[in-house]
Design an enzyme around this catalytic site. Sequence first.
Site, PDB file in Angstrom:
ATOM      1  N   HIS A 156       0.813  -1.225   0.000  1.00  0.00           N
ATOM      2  CA  HIS A 156       0.000   0.000   0.000  1.00  0.00           C
ATOM      3  C   HIS A 156       0.852   1.282   0.000  1.00  0.00           C
ATOM      4  O   HIS A 156       0.689   2.128  -0.889  1.00  0.00           O
ATOM      5  CB  HIS A 156      -0.999  -0.028   1.157  1.00  0.00           C
ATOM      6  CG  HIS A 156      -1.648   1.273   1.440  1.00  0.00           C
ATOM      7  ND1 HIS A 156      -2.496   1.891   0.532  1.00  0.00           N
ATOM      8  CD2 HIS A 156      -1.542   2.111   2.495  1.00  0.00           C
ATOM      9  CE1 HIS A 156      -2.897   3.045   1.032  1.00  0.00           C
ATOM     10  NE2 HIS A 156      -2.340   3.208   2.224  1.00  0.00           N
ATOM     11  N   HIS A 199       3.944   7.025   5.174  1.00  0.00           N
ATOM     12  CA  HIS A 199       2.745   7.678   5.704  1.00  0.00           C
ATOM     13  C   HIS A 199       1.970   6.865   6.731  1.00  0.00           C
ATOM     14  O   HIS A 199       1.260   7.437   7.559  1.00  0.00           O
ATOM     15  CB  HIS A 199       1.829   8.154   4.569  1.00  0.00           C
ATOM     16  CG  HIS A 199       0.926   7.098   3.993  1.00  0.00           C
ATOM     17  ND1 HIS A 199       1.293   6.292   2.953  1.00  0.00           N
ATOM     18  CD2 HIS A 199      -0.330   6.719   4.329  1.00  0.00           C
ATOM     19  CE1 HIS A 199       0.304   5.466   2.661  1.00  0.00           C
ATOM     20  NE2 HIS A 199      -0.701   5.693   3.490  1.00  0.00           N
ATOM     21  N   GLU A 253       1.253   5.430  12.642  1.00  0.00           N
ATOM     22  CA  GLU A 253      -0.075   4.967  13.022  1.00  0.00           C
ATOM     23  C   GLU A 253      -0.124   3.456  13.206  1.00  0.00           C
ATOM     24  O   GLU A 253      -0.740   2.958  14.141  1.00  0.00           O
ATOM     25  CB  GLU A 253      -1.064   5.380  11.915  1.00  0.00           C
ATOM     26  CG  GLU A 253      -2.459   4.862  12.100  1.00  0.00           C
ATOM     27  CD  GLU A 253      -3.384   5.906  12.699  1.00  0.00           C
ATOM     28  OE1 GLU A 253      -3.087   7.092  12.554  1.00  0.00           O
ATOM     29  OE2 GLU A 253      -4.389   5.497  13.315  1.00  0.00           O
ATOM     30  N   ASP A 254       0.534   2.716  12.327  1.00  0.00           N
ATOM     31  CA  ASP A 254       0.320   1.265  12.270  1.00  0.00           C
ATOM     32  C   ASP A 254       1.506   0.399  12.696  1.00  0.00           C
ATOM     33  O   ASP A 254       1.428  -0.824  12.638  1.00  0.00           O
ATOM     34  CB  ASP A 254      -0.069   0.852  10.835  1.00  0.00           C
ATOM     35  CG  ASP A 254      -1.404   1.461  10.417  1.00  0.00           C
ATOM     36  OD1 ASP A 254      -2.189   1.801  11.307  1.00  0.00           O
ATOM     37  OD2 ASP A 254      -1.638   1.607   9.207  1.00  0.00           O
ATOM     38  N   ASP A 311      -3.013   8.105  -1.349  1.00  0.00           N
ATOM     39  CA  ASP A 311      -3.364   7.070  -0.372  1.00  0.00           C
ATOM     40  C   ASP A 311      -4.804   6.601  -0.596  1.00  0.00           C
ATOM     41  O   ASP A 311      -5.097   5.411  -0.700  1.00  0.00           O
ATOM     42  CB  ASP A 311      -3.168   7.685   1.025  1.00  0.00           C
ATOM     43  CG  ASP A 311      -3.790   6.869   2.148  1.00  0.00           C
ATOM     44  OD1 ASP A 311      -3.446   5.691   2.278  1.00  0.00           O
ATOM     45  OD2 ASP A 311      -4.622   7.434   2.894  1.00  0.00           O
ATOM     46  N   ASP A 313     -19.608  15.110 -25.756  1.00  0.00           N
ATOM     47  CA  ASP A 313     -18.199  14.883 -25.423  1.00  0.00           C
ATOM     48  C   ASP A 313     -17.947  13.543 -24.740  1.00  0.00           C
ATOM     49  O   ASP A 313     -17.040  13.406 -23.944  1.00  0.00           O
ATOM     50  CB  ASP A 313     -17.653  16.030 -24.560  1.00  0.00           C
ATOM     51  CG  ASP A 313     -18.341  16.099 -23.209  1.00  0.00           C
ATOM     52  OD1 ASP A 313     -19.443  15.544 -23.063  1.00  0.00           O
ATOM     53  OD2 ASP A 313     -17.757  16.700 -22.289  1.00  0.00           O
TER      54      ASP A 313
HETATM   55 MN    MN Z   1      -2.586   4.629   3.959  1.00  0.00          MN
END
Ligand code: MN
Length: 486
Positions: A47, A71, A75-76, A137, A258
């Site tokens: 990811h 990123h 957090e993880d 993301d 279009d």
């Molecule tokens: Mn993410």
Amino acid sequence: MKKEELFECIEQQRPDADLELLKRAYDFAEAAHEGQLRKSGAPYFDHPKATAYKLANLRMDDVTIAAGLLHDVPEDTSRTHKEITREFGNEIAFLVEGVTKLGQVKYRGMQRYVENLRRMFVAMAKDIRVVVIKFADRTHNLETLSALPPNKQKRIALESLEIYAPIADRLGMGDIKGQIQDLSFPYVYPDEYKWLIDKISNTRREKEKYLRTYRKEIEQILKDHHVAFISVHGRTKHLYSLYKKLLRNNRDLSKIYDLVALRIIVEDVSACYETLGILHKFCTPLKGRIKDYIAQPKPNGYQSLHTTVFSNSGEIIEVQIRTNDMHEEAEYGIAAHWHYKENEKALSKEKYAWIQQLAKLQKEIKDEDQYMESLKIDVFQTRIFVFTPRGDVIDLPEDATPIDFAYHIHTDIGNKCSGAIINDQIAPLDTTLKSGDVLEIIVDKNRQGPNADWMESVKTHSAKRHIQNNINKNNNKRRQKLLKKK
Ligand code: MN
């Protein structure tokens, strides 16, 4: 995707990138996520890697790509914000922290929605790159949304459609906006999505086929007239924007010119007008469809010349003419300003001053209603967002009424609505709704159907269609009754 693939892309898009820094960020993030899996069962690091790849394709600077790789680390994983600061410095750590903060929204319903917007604007005012990382993301999360449970799919897709896409649009990032919308569309409106695909697929295939022939004709004409063009290519309209356009045109595909279009990229502005002139000499333009967005750009800065012409074989084709700079601006928007290091400072303060204004506004205004009101002025100019009592967001055109809202929820609720409660107050059915209104519809089960005069006040095509159908049906019934009596 392999490591080499990502770095090849970076080297190609950003020859000036600090590869040593990026390799360190890559290894650090890969080690931190070691052993973690995504819901799909794939390694988690896929990811952040995909996020960085998207950022490289937007040609963002190396600091942003590094932050993309990192990123999700604080957090993880067990690695902290402090460690990132120590390893990679303040700028990267700041971007990573910004993305982390954007993700931690714990509210529900309307509060969640307002809080999300508020955070986006604060982050944008501090450093736009935070939001660009968030777009990359989110785009990857949408691409892999099928692995999540249905209720989460719907929430994420809806949030993307209502918060991320309009902001991307306002930042001029046409390509990202289109991707976010098209990826969210099937999850938010599955039936409408199927309807659309079914409706357009044949026409689209034929038009795309025709466009390939027409493209060669045009190239030849331009060569004959010694116009220095950079490229001529076809483009197919993004699905969600096509869907919205169809809704504005009574779902009539023959009014959409279009669906596919021809794009001519030329050297400079005068070549744009020259090309338009030559084109009109060979192909008759349709009345009222010549648009000069170069002299008069769209609110988000979009520039191009548009015209719709009859080709020699009688097909109707939209042609868009622009310079390379205009093209990059249309596809990448604000992200185009990071393409080259020297351009960073040139980021037009004036053009994006509204971001600073909104961030300032949100500091000053603590009241939610007022804040929504102020947002309406800019980002969401042509749409309003109202809420069900449960906090679901419904987006409607400007000046919509409770009847539009009722039909949007369900045809039966529309047909049987007899009153509205707006922000806890009883209100007439022709009240003009405002962004942020919380709306409840009073239903009368015994009601026979809509009033004919509702046609005057409703704004959405779907409401109009339902009301008209119902009136026709009732007229038929009455006629049949009369016939029986005779
Ligand atoms: Mn993410």
